[in-house]
Design a protein around this motif. Structure first.
Motif, PDB file in Angstrom:
ATOM      1  N   ASP A 266       0.829  -1.202   0.000  1.00 27.52           N
ATOM      2  CA  ASP A 266       0.000   0.000   0.000  1.00 27.52           C
ATOM      3  C   ASP A 266       0.869   1.259   0.000  1.00 27.52           C
ATOM      4  O   ASP A 266       0.665   2.197   0.767  1.00 27.52           O
ATOM      5  CB  ASP A 266      -0.939   0.009   1.211  1.00 27.52           C
ATOM      6  CG  ASP A 266      -2.043   1.069   1.066  1.00 27.52           C
ATOM      7  OD1 ASP A 266      -2.357   1.438  -0.080  1.00 27.52           O
ATOM      8  OD2 ASP A 266      -2.554   1.538   2.106  1.00 27.52           O
ATOM      9  N   VAL A 267       1.845   1.242  -0.888  1.00 27.47           N
ATOM     10  CA  VAL A 267       2.799   2.343  -1.043  1.00 27.47           C
ATOM     11  C   VAL A 267       2.848   2.715  -2.522  1.00 27.47           C
ATOM     12  O   VAL A 267       2.862   1.824  -3.378  1.00 27.47           O
ATOM     13  CB  VAL A 267       4.199   1.923  -0.549  1.00 27.47           C
ATOM     14  CG1 VAL A 267       5.248   2.965  -0.904  1.00 27.47           C
ATOM     15  CG2 VAL A 267       4.191   1.690   0.958  1.00 27.47           C
ATOM     16  N   PRO A 268       2.877   3.996  -2.870  1.00 29.35           N
ATOM     17  CA  PRO A 268       2.913   4.376  -4.288  1.00 29.35           C
ATOM     18  C   PRO A 268       4.101   3.765  -5.033  1.00 29.35           C
ATOM     19  O   PRO A 268       5.194   3.627  -4.477  1.00 29.35           O
ATOM     20  CB  PRO A 268       3.034   5.907  -4.242  1.00 29.35           C
ATOM     21  CG  PRO A 268       2.481   6.300  -2.913  1.00 29.35           C
ATOM     22  CD  PRO A 268       2.816   5.173  -1.979  1.00 29.35           C
ATOM     23  N   PHE A 269       3.850   3.405  -6.287  1.00 25.22           N
ATOM     24  CA  PHE A 269       4.890   2.876  -7.173  1.00 25.22           C
ATOM     25  C   PHE A 269       5.666   4.055  -7.739  1.00 25.22           C
ATOM     26  O   PHE A 269       5.101   4.942  -8.353  1.00 25.22           O
ATOM     27  CB  PHE A 269       4.206   2.039  -8.259  1.00 25.22           C
ATOM     28  CG  PHE A 269       5.079   1.607  -9.410  1.00 25.22           C
ATOM     29  CD1 PHE A 269       6.449   1.511  -9.291  1.00 25.22           C
ATOM     30  CD2 PHE A 269       4.506   1.267 -10.627  1.00 25.22           C
ATOM     31  CE1 PHE A 269       7.234   1.109 -10.356  1.00 25.22           C
ATOM     32  CE2 PHE A 269       5.275   0.861 -11.699  1.00 25.22           C
ATOM     33  CZ  PHE A 269       6.647   0.781 -11.559  1.00 25.22           C
ATOM     34  N   GLY A 270       6.975   4.044  -7.508  1.00 24.99           N
ATOM     35  CA  GLY A 270       7.820   5.120  -8.008  1.00 24.99           C
ATOM     36  C   GLY A 270       8.313   4.846  -9.410  1.00 24.99           C
ATOM     37  O   GLY A 270       7.691   5.240 -10.398  1.00 24.99           O
ATOM     38  N   ILE A 271       9.437   4.138  -9.532  1.00 24.57           N
ATOM     39  CA  ILE A 271      10.032   3.908 -10.860  1.00 24.57           C
ATOM     40  C   ILE A 271      10.599   2.492 -10.978  1.00 24.57           C
ATOM     41  O   ILE A 271      10.812   1.796  -9.976  1.00 24.57           O
ATOM     42  CB  ILE A 271      11.167   4.911 -11.147  1.00 24.57           C
ATOM     43  CG1 ILE A 271      12.279   4.844 -10.073  1.00 24.57           C
ATOM     44  CG2 ILE A 271      10.618   6.314 -11.278  1.00 24.57           C
ATOM     45  CD1 ILE A 271      13.452   3.979 -10.380  1.00 24.57           C
ATOM     46  N   VAL A 272      10.830   2.095 -12.215  1.00 21.54           N
ATOM     47  CA  VAL A 272      11.643   0.926 -12.524  1.00 21.54           C
ATOM     48  C   VAL A 272      12.957   1.431 -13.093  1.00 21.54           C
ATOM     49  O   VAL A 272      12.973   2.184 -14.071  1.00 21.54           O
ATOM     50  CB  VAL A 272      10.963  -0.003 -13.553  1.00 21.54           C
ATOM     51  CG1 VAL A 272      11.894  -1.154 -13.926  1.00 21.54           C
ATOM     52  CG2 VAL A 272       9.657  -0.542 -13.017  1.00 21.54           C
ATOM     53  N   ASP A 273      14.053   1.051 -12.463  1.00 18.88           N
ATOM     54  CA  ASP A 273      15.388   1.368 -12.975  1.00 18.88           C
ATOM     55  C   ASP A 273      15.868   0.143 -13.727  1.00 18.88           C
ATOM     56  O   ASP A 273      16.049  -0.927 -13.144  1.00 18.88           O
ATOM     57  CB  ASP A 273      16.334   1.705 -11.814  1.00 18.88           C
ATOM     58  CG  ASP A 273      17.699   2.189 -12.289  1.00 18.88           C
ATOM     59  OD1 ASP A 273      18.245   1.585 -13.226  1.00 18.88           O
ATOM     60  OD2 ASP A 273      18.219   3.148 -11.699  1.00 18.88           O
ATOM     61  N   LEU A 274      16.064   0.284 -15.042  1.00 23.51           N
ATOM     62  CA  LEU A 274      16.379  -0.880 -15.863  1.00 23.51           C
ATOM     63  C   LEU A 274      17.875  -1.017 -16.141  1.00 23.51           C
ATOM     64  O   LEU A 274      18.284  -1.542 -17.174  1.00 23.51           O
ATOM     65  CB  LEU A 274      15.582  -0.819 -17.172  1.00 23.51           C
ATOM     66  CG  LEU A 274      15.612   0.494 -17.941  1.00 23.51           C
ATOM     67  CD1 LEU A 274      16.589   0.435 -19.091  1.00 23.51           C
ATOM     68  CD2 LEU A 274      14.220   0.814 -18.457  1.00 23.51           C
ATOM     69  N   SER A 275      18.680  -0.552 -15.216  1.00 25.12           N
ATOM     70  CA  SER A 275      20.130  -0.636 -15.396  1.00 25.12           C
ATOM     71  C   SER A 275      20.601  -2.084 -15.503  1.00 25.12           C
ATOM     72  O   SER A 275      20.112  -2.961 -14.784  1.00 25.12           O
ATOM     73  CB  SER A 275      20.847   0.042 -14.224  1.00 25.12           C
ATOM     74  OG  SER A 275      20.554   1.411 -14.172  1.00 25.12           O
ATOM     75  N   LEU A 276      21.553  -2.320 -16.394  1.00 26.28           N
ATOM     76  CA  LEU A 276      22.224  -3.617 -16.453  1.00 26.28           C
ATOM     77  C   LEU A 276      23.320  -3.616 -15.385  1.00 26.28           C
ATOM     78  O   LEU A 276      24.405  -3.088 -15.600  1.00 26.28           O
ATOM     79  CB  LEU A 276      22.824  -3.849 -17.839  1.00 26.28           C
ATOM     80  CG  LEU A 276      21.830  -3.991 -18.992  1.00 26.28           C
ATOM     81  CD1 LEU A 276      22.587  -4.236 -20.300  1.00 26.28           C
ATOM     82  CD2 LEU A 276      20.849  -5.124 -18.743  1.00 26.28           C
ATOM     83  N   ALA A 277      23.016  -4.169 -14.221  1.00 24.60           N
ATOM     84  CA  ALA A 277      23.961  -4.193 -13.104  1.00 24.60           C
ATOM     85  C   ALA A 277      24.573  -5.581 -13.012  1.00 24.60           C
ATOM     86  O   ALA A 277      23.871  -6.551 -12.725  1.00 24.60           O
ATOM     87  CB  ALA A 277      23.242  -3.841 -11.800  1.00 24.60           C
ATOM     88  N   PRO A 278      25.867  -5.714 -13.262  1.00 23.45           N
ATOM     89  CA  PRO A 278      26.491  -7.029 -13.285  1.00 23.45           C
ATOM     90  C   PRO A 278      26.735  -7.581 -11.885  1.00 23.45           C
ATOM     91  O   PRO A 278      26.574  -6.891 -10.881  1.00 23.45           O
ATOM     92  CB  PRO A 278      27.816  -6.773 -14.003  1.00 23.45           C
ATOM     93  CG  PRO A 278      28.149  -5.361 -13.628  1.00 23.45           C
ATOM     94  CD  PRO A 278      26.826  -4.640 -13.561  1.00 23.45           C
ATOM     95  N   THR A 279      27.126  -8.837 -11.836  1.00 20.42           N
ATOM     96  CA  THR A 279      27.603  -9.472 -10.603  1.00 20.42           C
ATOM     97  C   THR A 279      28.902 -10.205 -10.925  1.00 20.42           C
ATOM     98  O   THR A 279      29.253 -10.387 -12.101  1.00 20.42           O
ATOM     99  CB  THR A 279      26.588 -10.492 -10.056  1.00 20.42           C
ATOM    100  OG1 THR A 279      26.569 -11.649 -10.926  1.00 20.42           O
ATOM    101  CG2 THR A 279      25.194  -9.898  -9.962  1.00 20.42           C
ATOM    102  N   PRO A 280      29.637 -10.657  -9.903  1.00 18.02           N
ATOM    103  CA  PRO A 280      30.875 -11.400 -10.168  1.00 18.02           C
ATOM    104  C   PRO A 280      30.652 -12.769 -10.804  1.00 18.02           C
ATOM    105  O   PRO A 280      31.610 -13.421 -11.214  1.00 18.02           O
ATOM    106  CB  PRO A 280      31.495 -11.542  -8.768  1.00 18.02           C
ATOM    107  CG  PRO A 280      30.891 -10.445  -7.951  1.00 18.02           C
ATOM    108  CD  PRO A 280      29.494 -10.309  -8.478  1.00 18.02           C
TER     109      PRO A 280
END
Length: 452
Positions: A266-280
């Motif tokens: 029950d909290v407003p939807f802000g944004i989707v960040d579609l960054s390609l964030a890698p992992t090891p």
């Protein structure tokens, strides 16, 4: 309408190509927690965070279980503490950091961001107190992340702040030297920082945001890499179209998870960040995507052009998939967190100078870079100034997250652990920038700032 093939494709992305929701981040405003008394202020901050984020982790786990989509991190971002704590009479801001850490642990989140200051045009008393406390705050907490915005296209670059951040980074590295400078991995210096970034260590809840929001960060370098394997030898037009279609699929999944989390909390939807964030992890690397386009090693000639194509195609595909795209949204190039970047740095092909060029066309900037412990504060400040200039002139977000590792030199490798990966210690230029940094003052905003 989803087809059966769409469902099978998404299952394959999650199961074999490292697709995940990198983070659900709840942004919480602390503006109504201001108080002259430090203890009362801390109590208000703790109570508000714990009441608003009480069910964040539980909800994330339920969505993860029901939909079969990995949600790697659950995080909190708050109003920049230099603003939220400005009314306090105390000169020592460390209790505010300890309160954030305690609240984060109570809520069970991975990190809490917002031990931050926005000083691109000057310092308030709250800014000065917060900056002075950063080294101790990061040394005494586990989950608190800090960021400082030193420049913007509208305001120029605060070179006094740049000089101070070099000293702060060195002191933070010294105070956390028993952890190879881990405190510096939780500290980002920005130009053009955004108010709705869900990714750590730079997340904070901007003053223009709603009281509480849900922001989601999606990541799928492995999915893009797999897609490009199907178009070997094809012209770049085909490569760009393939990445756009893949980014569309990734973002749709993020939109679904964000909407569901918003509804349940029950909290407003802000944004989707579609960054390609890698992992090891092998197969989850931005560097390997660039190499799949035809580069022998990430960092060789052609890398900046390949990254520009990737970043643009990701944004175009994502924007078509959601009307709520925000944050940073592009391709991250954190050295220690990307298996391919680590290999390229160890090979000697990927250098700090090349990384700086790459930041002109991608998200954020010089990220998770380990440098020799002997690197001076002035050199670190000069690195920050260069990166801030890239952001200022190009009207984009840039940042520096650099880790001077005491006792380490070029060729050594520092194990940061978990998603932070391992950082090869990279060389910096030995010629001094001390006189340049000592000038202080302000680098004026560029002509393109005059848009009104």
């Amino acid at each position: 309408m989803l087809s059966l093939q769409n469902i099978f494709d998404t299952i394959a992305m999650v199961d074999k190509q490292h697709l995940d929701i990198r983070t659900i981040t709840m942004g919480i405003s602390l503006l109504d927690c201001a108080d002259e008394d430090m203890r009362r202020c801390c109590d208000k901050i703790y109570d508000k965070i714990c009441s608003r984020a009480e069910k964040l982790v539980q909800t994330g786990c339920e969505i993860e279980s029901e939909f079969g989509i990995p949600i790697v991190n659950k995080r909190i971002s708050v109003t920049p503490m230099a603003i939220a704590g400005a009314a306090c009479k105390s000169e020592d801001f460390v209790p505010l950091a300890l309160t954030l850490d305690r609240a984060a642990k109570t809520c069970g989140v991975n990190f809490i961001g917002g031990y931050s200051a926005l000083v691109q045009k000057g310092f308030t008393t709250g800014d000065r107190r917060l900056l002075a406390s950063i080294p101790q705050a990061l040394a005494q907490t586990e989950l608190v992340c800090s960021s400082v915005n030193v420049g913007s296209t509208k305001a120029g670059i605060n070179m006094d702040a740049v000089a101070q951040m070099g000293r702060i980074i060195k002191e933070t590295a010294h105070l956390t030297r028993h952890q190879d400078g881990l405190g510096c991995a939780k500290l980002v210096v920005f130009c053009n920082a955004v108010e709705d970034n869900p990714f750590m260590a730079g997340a904070f809840h901007g003053v223009g945001e709603a009281d509480t929001v849900i922001n989601v960060g999606v990541s799928g370098p492995g999915v893009v890499y797999h897609a490009l394997q199907q178009c070997k030898g094809q012209p770049f037009d085909v490569v760009a179209e393939t990445i756009k279609k893949t980014a569309f699929q990734i973002t749709r999944m993020g939109q679904m998870v964000a909407s569901e989390a918003s509804r349940r909390l029950d909290v407003p939807f802000g944004i989707v960040d579609l960054s390609l964030a890698p992992t090891p992890a092998v197969g989850d690397s931005v560097a390997r995507i660039l190499e799949e386009m035809g580069l022998a090693v990430c960092g060789t000639h052609g890398t900046t052009a390949a990254l520009a194509l990737l970043n643009d195609a990701v944004k175009k595909g994502g924007v078509m998939a959601s009307g709520h795209v925000g944050g940073l949204s592009g391709a991250f190039i954190p050295v220690s967190e990307d298996e391919g970047m680590i290999a390229a740095a160890l090979d000697g092909t990927l250098t700090i100078d090349k990384l700086e060029a790459m930041t002109c066309v991608c998200s954020v900037g010089l990220d998770m870079i380990a440098v020799p412990g002997s690197t001076t504060a002035e050199t670190i400040s000069a690195i920050i100034a260069d990166e801030a200039a890239v952001g200022m002139v190009n009207s984009k977000t840039t940042a520096v997250r650099v880790i001077p590792v005491e006792g380490a030199d070029v060729g050594d490798t520092v194990e940061m652990g978990g998603l932070l990966g391992s950082a090869p210690v990279m060389p910096v230029h030995e010629a001094s920038s001390a006189d340049f940094i000592a000038r202080g003052g302000h680098i004026p905003a560029p002509l393109q700032s005059l848009k009104n």
